[in-house]
Design an enzyme around this catalytic site. Structure first.
Site, PDB file in Angstrom:
ATOM      1  CB  CYS B 212      -0.896  -0.011   1.227  1.00 17.47           C
ATOM      2  SG  CYS B 212      -1.815   1.515   1.434  1.00 17.47           S
ATOM      3  CB  CYS B 215      -0.719   2.217   5.647  1.00 16.69           C
ATOM      4  SG  CYS B 215      -1.393   0.648   5.093  1.00 16.69           S
ATOM      5  CB  CYS B 234      -4.909  -0.913   1.769  1.00 12.65           C
ATOM      6  SG  CYS B 234      -3.895  -1.039   3.263  1.00 12.65           S
ATOM      7  CB  CYS B 237      -5.142   2.682   5.378  1.00 12.63           C
ATOM      8  SG  CYS B 237      -4.447   2.672   3.717  1.00 12.63           S
ATOM      9  CG  ASP B 365      21.860  -6.867 -15.652  1.00  6.21           C
ATOM     10  OD1 ASP B 365      22.000  -7.975 -16.200  1.00  6.21           O
ATOM     11  OD2 ASP B 365      21.506  -6.729 -14.464  1.00  6.21           O
TER      12      ASP B 365
HETATM   13 ZN   LIG Z   1      -2.942   1.008   3.369  1.00  9.29          ZN
END
Ligand SMILES: [Zn+2]
Lengths: 243, 466
Positions: B212, B215, B234, B237, B365
Site C-alpha cells: 500500500c 501505509c 488495502c 487503511c 544488464d
Molecule cells: Zn494502506
C-alpha cells in the site's frame, strides 16, 4: 526426489535471479531426476531438513529489510542446515545478508545473519558491469560470466574461501581480485545474468552436491550444452583478449 | 528578448538541418542547441499556446497515448504540436517547439501534447506549466534497479504537488499511479479496465508493488490484469482502486483491430483502435479521458482514435508477400509479457524474431529477460514454428527460450540483423512477429521496410472492414 526452495520469490523477483532456480530445476528434469519446487514467502514455515537446494536472492532496500527480518527468525535452523551440508546459492543482497554485518557510509553496522565469516562495507561508487571469473570445481578450472551491480564491498575472513578469481570486472570489492564466497556447500556471488543458466558446470556441480548429500547416484548424464557454451564464450571473448 | 529567442530557434533549426545532412536523426539536437543559445527558449515558446498543454508521463505507453491524444484533438479541429517518439527529455521537448516555431520565435498552436520522461518530469514542469497530466503506469525498467522505482514515483509525486491548476488523468488500476490523486490533492480523473473473462495472459511474475502506497501493508487483489494492474484494496487503511470515471472492457480483437466498450458517466459506446495489445486499451482510455476533459464530443473522440496508427515498433505492421508482420519494441518484462500475450492472440502459425542488444539505451544488464514469462511459449509450441534470435546478446535470448522449455530444434541464433530478418521472413509460419530492444529497433525496421511492405493507415482500415 530433490527439493528446491526459493526464498521470498514474491519479494525478490525482479532481478532475473529466479533464472537460477529455473536452471537447477530444468537440468534435473532433463535428466529425469525427480525434483520439486517450494516457494517460501514471508511468515511461512521452513523445514530445512526437507530441502536439498536453497536459493536466496537480493532486492531493493525495502525488500531487503523485510527479507532480513523474516529470515532472522529462521537463523539458527538455517545455520544448522548449512553446517549439515545444505546446498545454498545466494546472490548479491542474499550474499551480504549471510555475512556478519553491512556497514553504511556513515559507519552504522547493520547486523547480518552471521552464518558466514564475511562483512560488507558501503562503497562510494556502485560496482557495475560485466564480469568474468575463474573458479575451481572438482579440481577443474572453469570460467564463468555474469553482470554485477552492487554498492557494497565485501571482504572475506579466514574461514571463507572466494568462489573464484576475477578475470575481468570488480568482484567482491574491486581490490583483492576475488569474487563471491564458498563455505561448505554454500555458494555466494554478486553475479546476476543470472549466474546458473550459462554457467552450467556450476549448476551441475550444485546438483551433484545435493544428490551426494541425499546418498543418491551423483553421476549426471550429459546434456547438449552448446547454447550455454556459446552464450558464455561470447561474453568471455568480449571481456578477455585471446579467450 | 525576442532577439535571443529568435537566435535560439535559428540555431536549433540549423543544427537539425546539419545533422540530417550528416545522416543523424537529430530529434533532440535542436533543443540542445536552442537551450544553449538561450536558456529561456522553452519557457517562452511554450507559453504561446492558445488553449493548453497536456503532458503524458509514466513507464510504458507514453508514445502511444500521446499520439492517440494528438489525433483526438486534431479531429476536433485544433492545431496540436507534439514531440517526436523518444525525444522526451527536456531537450526533446524544447526541440518540439523549435521545430514548429518561425525564425522570429513565434509558434502557433492550440494545444501541445508532450510525452515526458518520468525522470525529466520535474525539470520540464519547471519551465512548462501543464493543464493536464496523464500518468500511465509505473513499472521497473531494465535500466533502473534497486529501489529506483520508488524514487521515480516520489519524484513525479513531489513535482506534481508543486503545480497549480492542473487536472490529473490517472490509471486507476495501478496503485502506484492512482495514489497520486490523494497524495497531490489535485483534481483527478481515473481510467481503468473492468474485470475480464477468460483471457489468457502470461502469468504475471513481475509485480512491482504489492504494498500500500499509503501505509505499507500488503495490498489484496480481487483480480489482476497484468503486473500490478488490477482491482486492489488495502486492509489496513482506506486505500483502494478508485472507481474509474472512464472504464473500458475488452470485447473483441480481430486482425490488427481492437474493439472495446467504454463507459463514461453512465454512457457506453464502442471504441475502435487500429492496434492490438491489451495495454493499448489503457492508452486509448487515457486519450478518451483527456478528450472528455477538453469537452470533445464522443463521435469526434471515436473518429480521432480511429485515425491513430501505431508508430515505429508499436505493433507496427508490414506485409511480406501475403504474410502479416508485426514489429514490437520491448524494453522491460511487463512490456515483453504483454507482447507475448499479443503474439499468442494472433490466429494461425507464427515465426518469431527476437533481437536482444545490450547497449546503454537497452540496458547493459540483460538479466531482465529472465523475469519475462517465456514459459508460456512452451505451452503453445504447436502454433510456433521457429525462433530466430539476433542482436549483440542473441545467445542469451536463445538460452532463455531453451530453459523456458522451447525445443532447441526450434531455436536458431543468427547474430546479424541483416541475415536474421530475411531468414525469419522465409519461415513456414503464417505470421511473423518481431520483438526488438531499443537499439536494434531502427536497424530492424529499416531492414524489414526494405524487404516487406509497410502497411499504412489505409490498409489497416481496410482489414478491419473485412
Ligand atoms: Zn494502506
Amino acid at each position: 526426489m530433490l527439493s528446491v526452495c526459493h526464498l521470498y520469490p514474491d519479494l525478490l523477483n525482479l532481478y532475473g535471479d529466479r533464472g537460477n532456480v529455473i536452471a537447477f530445476l530444468q537440468r534435473c528434469r532433463w535428466r529425469g531426476i525427480p525434483v520439486d519446487l517450494q516457494e517460501v514467502n514471508m511468515g511461512d514455515n521452513i523445514n530445512f531438513s526437507q530441502i536439498d537446494f536453497l536459493f536466496l536472492g537480493g532486492g531493493s532496500d525495502r525488500e531487503q529489510n523485510l527479507m532480513a527480518a523474516d529470515l532472522g527468525k529462521h537463523r539458527d535452523k538455517l545455520a544448522q542446515a548449512i553446517d549439515d551440508g545444505l546446498v545454498v546459492l545466494s546472490i548479491c543482497g542474499g550474499y551480504q545478508l549471510l555475512g556478519q554485518y553491512y556497514r553504511t557510509l556513515d559507519g552504522k553496522e547493520i547486523p547480518g545473519l552471521g552464518i558466514l565469516d564475511h562483512y560488507t562495507e558501503a562503497g562510494e561508487k556502485r560496482l557495475i558491469g560485466n564480469v568474468a571469473i575463474e573458479m575451481e570445481l572438482d579440481g577443474r578450472k572453469v570460467k564463468a560470466t555474469g553482470f554485477e551491480n552492487h554498492g557494497g564491498k565485501t571482504i572475506l575472513k579466514d574461514d571463507v574461501k572466494p568462489l573464484g578469481k576475477v578475470l575481468s570486472g570488480y568482484g567482491n570489492n574491486g581490490e583483492d581480485g576475488y569474487e563471491g564466497a564458498r563455505y561448505k556447500n554454500v555458494f555466494c556471488s554478486y553475479l546476476h545474468g543470472p549466474l546458473l543458466p550459462k554457467n552450467q558446470e556450476l549448476t551441475d556441480y550444485l546438483i551433484k552436491q545435493a544428490l551426494k548429500r541425499r546418498g543418491m547416484e551423483e553421476k549426471l548424464t550429459a546434456i547438449d550444452d552448446s547454447v550455454e557454451q556459446s552464450a558464455n564464450e561470447r561474453m568471455l571473448k568480449r571481456l578477455i583478449k585471446g579467450a | 528578448m525576442r532577439l535571443c529567442l529568435s537566435a535560439a530557434v535559428a540555431g536549433g533549426k540549423l543544427s537539425s538541418l546539419m545533422s540530417k545532412f550528416a545522416g543523424g536523426r537529430g530529434s533532440s539536437l535542436p533543443g540542445v542547441v536552442a537551450r544553449r543559445i538561450y536558456p529561456h527558449a522553452l519557457r517562452e515558446l511554450s507559453t504561446q499556446g492558445k488553449k493548453g498543454i497536456i503532458m503524458v508521463t509514466g513507464t510504458n505507453g507514453k508514445t502511444t497515448t500521446n499520439n492517440m491524444l494528438a489525433k483526438v484533438i486534431e479531429a476536433d479541429g485544433h492545431r496540436v504540436i507534439y514531440n517526436e517518439e523518444g525525444a522526451n527529455l527536456i531537450t526533446g521537448v524544447t526541440a518540439c517547439f523549435v521545430r514548429y516555431s518561425t525564425l522570429t520565435g513565434k509558434v502557433e498552436f492550440d494545444y501541445a501534447s508532450l510525452e515526458v520522461d518520468e525522470a525529466s518530469f520535474p525539470k520540464v514542469v519547471k519551465e512548462v506549466q501543464p493543464n493536464i497530466v496523464v500518468v500511465t503506469n509505473f513499472f521497473r525498467d531494465q535500466l533502473d534497479r534497486y529501489g529506483e522505482l520508488d524514487k521515480t514515483v516520489q519524484v513525479v509525486r513531489d513535482s506534481l504537488k508543486e503545480l497549480k491548476d492542473v487536472t490529473l488523468v490517472l490509471n486507476a488500476d495501478d496503485p502506484l499511479v492512482a495514489q497520486l490523486g490523494v497524495t497531490t490533492g489535485h483534481n483527478a480523473v481515473y481510467y481503468g479496465i473492468a474485470q475480464q473473462q477468460g483471457m489468457e495472459r502470461a502469468v504475471a511474475q513481475t509485480r512491482e508493488s504489492r504494498f500500500c502506497p499509503q501505509c505499507g501493508a500488503e495490498l489484496q487483489y480481487k483480480y489482476y490484469h497484468y503486473s500490478q494492474l488490477g482491482d486492489y484494496s488495502c486492509e489496513s487503511c482506506d486505500f483502494k482502486r478508485p472507481r474509474p470515471d472512464v472504464e473500458g472492457s475488452e470485447i473483441n480483437i480481430t486482425e490488427g483491430t481492437y474493439i472495446a466498450e467504454v463507459c463514461h458517466s453512465g454512457e457506453c459506446s464502442s471504441l475502435n483502435l487500429h492496434t492490438t495489445g491489451f495495454y493499448n486499451l489503457y492508452n486509448g482510455l487515457a486519450a478518451f479521458a483527456v478528450g472528455r476533459i477538453l469537452d470533445i464530443d464522443l463521435t469526434t473522440i471515436q473518429e480521432g482514435l480511429k485515425m491513430y496508427s501505431p508508430g515505429i515498433g508499436r505493433m507496427e505492421r508490414f506485409r511480406y508477400n501475403e504474410k502479416p508482420c508485426f514489429l514490437n519494441l520491448v524494453k522491460n518484462p511487463t512490456g515483453y509479457n504483454e507482447g507475448l500475450a499479443t503474439l499468442l492472440s494472433l490466429p494461425g502459425t507464427k515465426d518469431v524474431f527476437m533481437a536482444l542488444n545490450d547497449n546503454a539505451a537497452d540496458g547493459r544488464d540483460i538479466s531482465w529477460i529472465w523475469d519475462v514469462d517465456f514459459e508460456i511459449l512452451a505451452k503453445h509450441q504447436q502454433e510456433l514454428e521457429h525462433f530466430i534470435c539476433s542482436g549483440t546478446r542473441a545467445e542469451e535470448i536463445a538460452l532463455r527460450l531453451k530453459y523456458a522449455g522451447v525445443p532447441t530444434t526450434k531455436i536458431n541464433i543468427i547474430r546479424e540483423l541483416g541475415d536474421a530478418i530475411p531468414a525469419v521472413l522465409q519461415g513456414e509460419g503464417e505470421t511473423v512477429y518481431f520483438f526488438s530492444t531499443y537499439t536494434a529497433l531502427w536497424p530492424s525496421q529499416r531492414i524489414l521496410g526494405s524487404l516487406a511492405e509497410k502497411e499504412g493507415q489505409h490498409a489497416v482500415g481496410m482489414s478491419s472492414v473485412s
